[in-house]
Design an enzyme around this catalytic site. Structure first.
Site, PDB file in Angstrom:
ATOM      1  N   THR A  56       0.826  -1.206   0.000  1.00 23.32           N
ATOM      2  CA  THR A  56       0.000   0.000   0.000  1.00 23.32           C
ATOM      3  C   THR A  56       0.861   1.257   0.000  1.00 23.32           C
ATOM      4  OG1 THR A  56      -1.583  -1.238   1.347  1.00 23.32           O
ATOM      5  CG2 THR A  56      -1.946   1.112   1.136  1.00 23.32           C
ATOM      6  N   TYR A 119     -12.669  -3.964  -1.538  1.00 21.91           N
ATOM      7  CA  TYR A 119     -13.799  -3.284  -2.174  1.00 21.91           C
ATOM      8  C   TYR A 119     -14.952  -4.211  -2.551  1.00 21.91           C
ATOM      9  CZ  TYR A 119     -16.714  -0.390  -5.119  1.00 21.91           C
ATOM     10  OH  TYR A 119     -17.789   0.256  -5.646  1.00 21.91           O
ATOM     11  N   TYR A 145      -1.741 -10.260   4.590  1.00 23.21           N
ATOM     12  CA  TYR A 145      -1.919  -8.899   5.094  1.00 23.21           C
ATOM     13  C   TYR A 145      -3.380  -8.725   5.481  1.00 23.21           C
ATOM     14  CZ  TYR A 145      -1.223  -3.783   5.218  1.00 23.21           C
ATOM     15  OH  TYR A 145      -1.127  -2.466   5.598  1.00 23.21           O
ATOM     16  N   ARG A 150      -8.937  -1.002   5.613  1.00 25.83           N
ATOM     17  CA  ARG A 150      -8.735  -0.580   4.227  1.00 25.83           C
ATOM     18  C   ARG A 150      -9.468  -1.485   3.239  1.00 25.83           C
ATOM     19  NH1 ARG A 150      -4.881   3.208   2.740  1.00 25.83           N
ATOM     20  NH2 ARG A 150      -3.480   3.931   4.396  1.00 25.83           N
ATOM     21  N   LYS A 173       0.861 -10.226   8.417  1.00 26.04           N
ATOM     22  CA  LYS A 173       1.061  -8.832   8.780  1.00 26.04           C
ATOM     23  C   LYS A 173      -0.276  -8.339   9.309  1.00 26.04           C
ATOM     24  CE  LYS A 173       1.983  -4.199   6.990  1.00 26.04           C
ATOM     25  NZ  LYS A 173       2.166  -3.341   5.784  1.00 26.04           N
ATOM     26  N   ILE A 213       6.532  -4.611  10.091  1.00 27.24           N
ATOM     27  CA  ILE A 213       6.545  -4.148   8.702  1.00 27.24           C
ATOM     28  C   ILE A 213       6.031  -2.721   8.767  1.00 27.24           C
ATOM     29  CG2 ILE A 213       5.702  -4.492   6.361  1.00 27.24           C
ATOM     30  CD1 ILE A 213       5.447  -7.471   6.980  1.00 27.24           C
TER      31      ILE A 213
END
Length: 305
Positions: A56, A119, A145, A150, A173, A213
């Site tokens: 990202t 999304y 992740y 998000r 992560k 990270i």
């Protein structure tokens, strides 16, 4: 007399201090591979033993396959065996994510970061099938992740348990903000966990995470390496002191939720990159935000007085 227990160091497939690296651009918005290499070398010199390219923070939604491959190849060539290079393979189109993953492997990446599809909000079965398809397509170790703030969809417990059985999926992560839940998931699945939230790096390490990270690592990678060494030695007060020292830097770079933008501008202020251009829909911060960033960096000794 009972001897104190020797601190147990966690396994680290993906290193201990990784920076989720920005992707530098020229003024016209084209990718600047040479500056990307310079940033990568600087970060490794500063203390990173892994780098994530095209996550990202690397503006992965607006960088394209040839650009991704070119930067991975160049950074792998420049860094050599000094750090693990992890390629981001994030997309809400599974076939596209597979192509990105294959390109990263061809270009020399030694690991993959795979985010849950964003999304379109698939079911948990869809999340599982998406990630499995990417992991099946390559011969690289994979770090998942999990960032539902998000993506709009979390990796559920049952889904994570199923994914943990995949031979190439080694780590998570975690950017959920829920350290206690991660602590339980870590114990249950045997997966390595990495902090994906700079404000919680100490918390995760104290709970047995393998590493961080980081976005803030662009300017304080050496401090995070110091924090990891302290935790490994069982010196939690020392690690906590590092976390306290870095609190203003974390707040200054991450407080507005624009880590990629602020990291580029911090590097630009330091003279590391010649141009802080980002691609739309990201935009330049307001002058007041940039002034606050410069003031913070100066006060924290990260810019010349």
């Amino acid at each position: 007399m009972t001897q104190p227990a020797t601190p147990r160091v966690p396994s680290r497939t993906f290193g201990s201090v990784a920076t989720a690296m920005v992707t530098p651009f020229h003024e016209d918005g084209s990718i600047d591979v040479d500056t990307g290499v310079a940033v990568a070398v600087k970060l490794v010199d500063d203390g990173c033993d892994a780098l994530v390219l095209h996550g990202t923070t690397g503006e992965s939604p607006t960088t394209h396959q040839p650009e991704k491959d070119a930067l991975v190849r160049a950074v792998v060539d420049a860094v050599g065996d000094r750090a693990m290079i992890i390629g981001g393979a994030g997309s809400n189109d599974t076939a596209h994510a597979v192509r990105i993953a294959k390109g990263a492997q061809r270009s020399g990446a030694q690991g993959l970061l795979v985010v849950s599809p964003y999304y379109n909000r698939p079911s948990q079965e869809g999340v599982y099938q998406h990630i499995k398809a990417v992991a099946d397509a390559v011969d690289l170790p994979v770090v998942l992740y999990d960032i539902p703030g998000r993506t709009g969809v979390a990796i559920g417990d049952e889904t994570l348990d199923r994914l943990a059985e995949h031979p190439r999926i080694k780590a998570v992560k975690d950017a959920t903000g829920n350290v206690p839940a991660g602590f339980e998931r870590m114990a249950r699945t045997g997966l390595e966990f990495y902090s994906g939230d700079d404000a919680l790096n100490f918390d995760w390490l104290a709970h047995g995470a393998s590493g961080v990270i980081s976005v803030v690592g662009h300017v304080v990678a050496g401090d995070y390496a110091e924090m990891v060494r302290a935790v490994d030695a069982g010196d939690l007060p020392g690690a906590r002191d590092v976390a306290a020292r870095l609190r203003p830097v974390v707040a200054g770079m991450m407080g507005g939720g624009q880590g990629a933008v602020m990291a580029k501008h911090a590097l630009h202020l330091q003279g590391v990159i010649p141009c802080p251009v980002v691609r739309l829909p990201l935009v330049r911060p307001a002058d007041a935000e940039l002034d606050a960033l410069a003031t913070m960096l100066r006060e924290e000794g990260l810019l010349p007085a």
